[in-house]
Design an enzyme around this catalytic site. Structure first.
Site, PDB file in Angstrom:
ATOM      1  N   ASP A 176       0.840  -1.188   0.000  1.00 27.82           N
ATOM      2  CA  ASP A 176       0.000   0.000   0.000  1.00 27.82           C
ATOM      3  C   ASP A 176       0.878   1.242   0.000  1.00 27.82           C
ATOM      4  OD1 ASP A 176       0.497   0.824   2.901  1.00 27.82           O
ATOM      5  OD2 ASP A 176      -0.273  -1.196   3.189  1.00 27.82           O
ATOM      6  N   GLU A 180      21.977 -22.785 -17.108  1.00 27.96           N
ATOM      7  CA  GLU A 180      21.190 -21.833 -16.301  1.00 27.96           C
ATOM      8  C   GLU A 180      22.078 -20.688 -15.807  1.00 27.96           C
ATOM      9  OE1 GLU A 180      17.659 -24.603 -14.385  1.00 27.96           O
ATOM     10  OE2 GLU A 180      19.660 -24.705 -13.517  1.00 27.96           O
TER      11      GLU A 180
END
Ligand code: GLA
Length: 729
Positions: free
Chosen positions: A533, A613
């Site tokens: 928020d 990777e």
């Protein structure tokens, strides 16, 4: 001047670049809301229509004017109990038991800039900010309400809050004090709200507003995974790129309520603020109560346009200036790599591998303190567990820094475990009801942040750790909802204040720490995005978006979050497969593309990576640096419409000078012989000629925006593609 007052008509006009907000103090002193929307030059009071509706009564002084009713006129901050039967903005109880509030205009003041709020996060002023303060009064109960409007013209934002002052001789109990009340006299609206749960936050849902009341909110003592303090009202026909949209975001991390009421005549009222359930506040004579701020914005160009306004507001006026133009470090977090099973040696091995891959910061997550060897114990004991680590925090941090990495640490300050020295010493510091066993969640309790001694203890114990070693970053977690919200330090009559005082305590602690360590970066977190928020963003430039790190789930979560919040605030990491939350396997490249639309990092064991990777990580880290500014400061467009079934998700960034754009597409459902993924790009220079990187192809901006772009060869499960366009010179 963005704020104007017309003496004769008593009309206030608040203007931003593309909007007008108008209020009028009428002859009886009632403050009416005239209009909010696209700019006009007009006094909009012609829209008012006074007619006797029946069962909508009249104030005493208007008893002969039966068309005049508080129940049908648009109110700027609705009182209660005096004839407006719609949702009130304010509700108080006087010592004699009266619950009526009837506010009338007294005075106003306009000033340049703005004053900060007291102990609450606020929107920082910009060079063009102006403030209007309107004072309303109920002289019978002795209540003044100061309505504050901070206008941010260039950002198309109006920030509202209210200050309630007891000007009488007797105590008042506040039961409701909204941050904003907004009446829409005419129009049919949809509401877009953001619901969810742990591991699936901020799912957008668009609904037609029903007659009567619709409400969203949280009573969990936190803004919550379940309902974000942000709603959008929009025209029924508004889309991502067209139509009128009104946003209202509460800058608050505690209990909140967003209510909408469509009344007898089809008018709509929106009331937003601290959730009144369980809330009450004793206001003694001379005392004042300030509400959190509500951030209002209007866009006449659809939901993408509204999002851009909130992104700019948060990036420029909410996030601390210290972090606004800083590229966030690529971090590796130990949680999914090791959970509680680590010692310094393992962490140093992670750091060593991470450094080799180009990663810039190592974050040691939960488990480094007290007897915290699992999630049943230890919260509150913020002393380094040197036995488990095998060394001091300083020794660990020094070695990590010597490798050339920064170092970060996890805290969950507002919590306490039953099995902790802190609870054994201060059992009364936990929020618990008298004579009742507490509700436990993750086997932990919540500290009573409304107590100053608790805030002071946390400040000192956190400082002791932060002073003992070089720590550039902390992850600030909050892993359960609040219950048993009772403080042993307050009398029975003031227990309704605890939930809000809790938030004031948390904000105070954040404020104190940041004052003491101005270079400390705090990443907010609450079991992922349970406290995502604008309140937390005032202190934390980034917030861990979700505990769900599955790239396909993250598409939805990050897209939902993007309606109100910028990508530069969303914590996003590449994690291992099968994913720990869903078991899904996605390509490494796709995980990189999704995490790149956030504050980029890794959450996996770097020792378990294949050579291929590792090579992909090196490329991803270098791509992250290449696109970091474009992604953090660019304009973000959602390219796939809400609720339109598609087999892919697409979004793009355009640099502020429109010279560069990055388009991302991820297949969410692969099918044989399927329609070709196609999107219309946004925000380019129509007359510009854009080269598609890695090819000889050149397209006009107009072609890409109107004719669209076709992703021709996308194959395999959950494949991701990026297209980088650069303006030809
Ligand atoms: C929460 C966070 C995770 C991790 C754990 C540690 O769930 O969201 O990222 O930090 O706590 O307990």
């Amino acid at each position: 001047m963005s704020i104007q007052y017309h003496e004769q008509s008593r009309v206030f006009s608040l203007e931003t670049a593309h909007s007008l907000y108008q209020i009028k103090a009428d002859a009886t002193g009632v403050l009416l809301h005239l209009y909010y929307g696209k700019k006009t030059e007009q006094d909009m009071s012609y829209r008012l229509f006074l007619t006797d509706r029946g069962f909508s009564g009249n104030p005493y002084e208007q008893r002969l004017n039966r068309g005049y009713s508080l129940d049908t006129l648009p109110q700027e901050y609705a009182g209660s109990g005096v004839g407006d039967y719609r949702l009130p903005a304010v509700q108080t109880v006087s010592e004699n038991g009266s619950r009526s509030v009837d506010l009338r205009f007294v005075d106003y003041q306009v000033e340049k800039g703005r004053q900060p709020l007291n102990g609450l996060p606020f929107v920082r002023e910009s060079a063009d900010t102006e403030t209007l303060k309107i004072t309303l009064r109920d002289s019978v109960i002795g209540l003044d309400v100061e309505l504050l409007y901070h206008v941010f013209p260039a950002l198309d934002v109006i920030v509202r809050s209210a200050r309630l002052i007891n000007t009488g001789k007797q105590a008042l109990t506040i039961e409701k004090a909204a941050s904003a009340c907004l009446d829409f006299l005419y129009g049919d609206y949809d509401v877009l709200h953001f619901h969810g749960r742990h591991c699936m936050e901020r799912i957008p849902e668009r609904l037609r507003l029903p007659r009567g009341v619709a409400a969203f909110g949280s009573r969990r003592g936190m803004s919550s995974h379940h309902s974000n303090p942000f709603v959008v009202l929009c025209d029924r026909n508004a889309t991502e790129n067209a139509g009128d949209c009104y946003g209202c975001m509460l800058m608050y991390s505690g209990n909140h309520l967003e209510e909408m009421e469509v009344d007898q005549t089809g008018s709509t009222r929106l009331v937003v603020g601290i959730h009144p359930d369980g809330f009450s506040w004793t206001l003694n004579p001379g005392e004042a109560f300030e509400t959190p701020e509500a951030l209002l914005s209007f866009s006449g160009s659809g939901l993408n346009g509204l999002s851009h306004q909130y992104h700019d507001l948060i990036r420029r006026q909410v996030i601390a200036p210290r972090w606004q133009n800083v590229q966030r470090p690529v971090l590796i977090n130990s949680w999914e790599a090791a959970y509680f099973d680590f010692d310094a040696e393992k962490i140093l091995r992670f750091a060593h591998s991470a450094k080799d891959l180009g990663i810039e910061m190592l974050v040691l997550d939960d488990g480094w303190f007290g007897n915290r060897n699992d999630d049943n114990r230890g919260l509150g004991d913020w002393a380094v567990n040197e036995k488990k680590l095998g060394c001091t925090m300083k020794a660990l941090s020094d070695q990590i820094h010597e490798m050339g990495l920064q170092f970060g640490l996890w805290f969950e300050p507002e919590m306490i475990s039953e099995d902790s020295d802190l609870f054994r010493t201060h059992p009364d510091w936990a929020l618990t009801d008298p004579d009742r066993k507490p509700m436990l969640a993750r086997n932990q309790m919540v500290l009573n942040m409304s107590r100053q001694d608790v805030v002071d203890y946390l400040f000192e114990s956190m400082c002791a750790v932060l002073d003992s070693a070089k720590i550039e970053y902390i992850k600030w977690d909050f892993n359960r909802s609040v219950a048993n919200c009772y403080s042993k330090a307050l009398p029975a009559s003031r227990q309704g204040e605890v939930a809000h005082r809790f938030m004031l305590g948390t904000y105070q602690l954040l404020e104190k720490l940041l004052k003491h360590y101005p270079d400390l970066m705090i990443e907010g977190c609450s079991g992922g995005g349970g406290r995502f928020d604008a309140g937390m963003l005032f202190y934390c430039p980034q917030i861990w978006c979700s505990d769900d790190t599955d790239a396909i789930e993250r598409l939805e979560i990050q897209c939902g979050t993007s309606y109100g919040y910028p990508v530069s605030a969303m914590g996003a990491h590449v994690s291992a497969v099968p994913n720990h939350q869903t078991g899904r396997v996605t390509p490494f490249g796709t995980r990189g593309v999704v995490a790149q639309s956030g504050t980029f990092g890794y959450e996996l064991n770097p020792e378990k990576l294949s050579d291929e990777e590792k090579e992909q990580i090196r490329v991803q880290v270098s791509d992250y640096h290449r696109y970091a500014d474009l992604i953090a400061h660019g304009t973000y467009y959602r390219l796939t419409e809400l609720n339109v079934e598609k087999d892919f998700s697409a979004w793009m960034f355009v640099s502020p000078d429109q010279k560069e754009a990055l388009v991302n597409l991820v297949m969410t459902h692969v099918r044989a012989n399927s329609p070709v993924p196609f999107v219309r790009l946004q925000g380019l220079l129509a007359s510009g000629r854009y080269c598609l990187e890695g090819t000889e192809a050149v397209f006009s901006g107009a072609a890409l925006m109107y004719g669209g772009f076709v992703f021709k060869h996308v194959h395999g499960d959950y494949a991701a593609v990026q297209a980088h366009f650069v303006l030809d010179r």
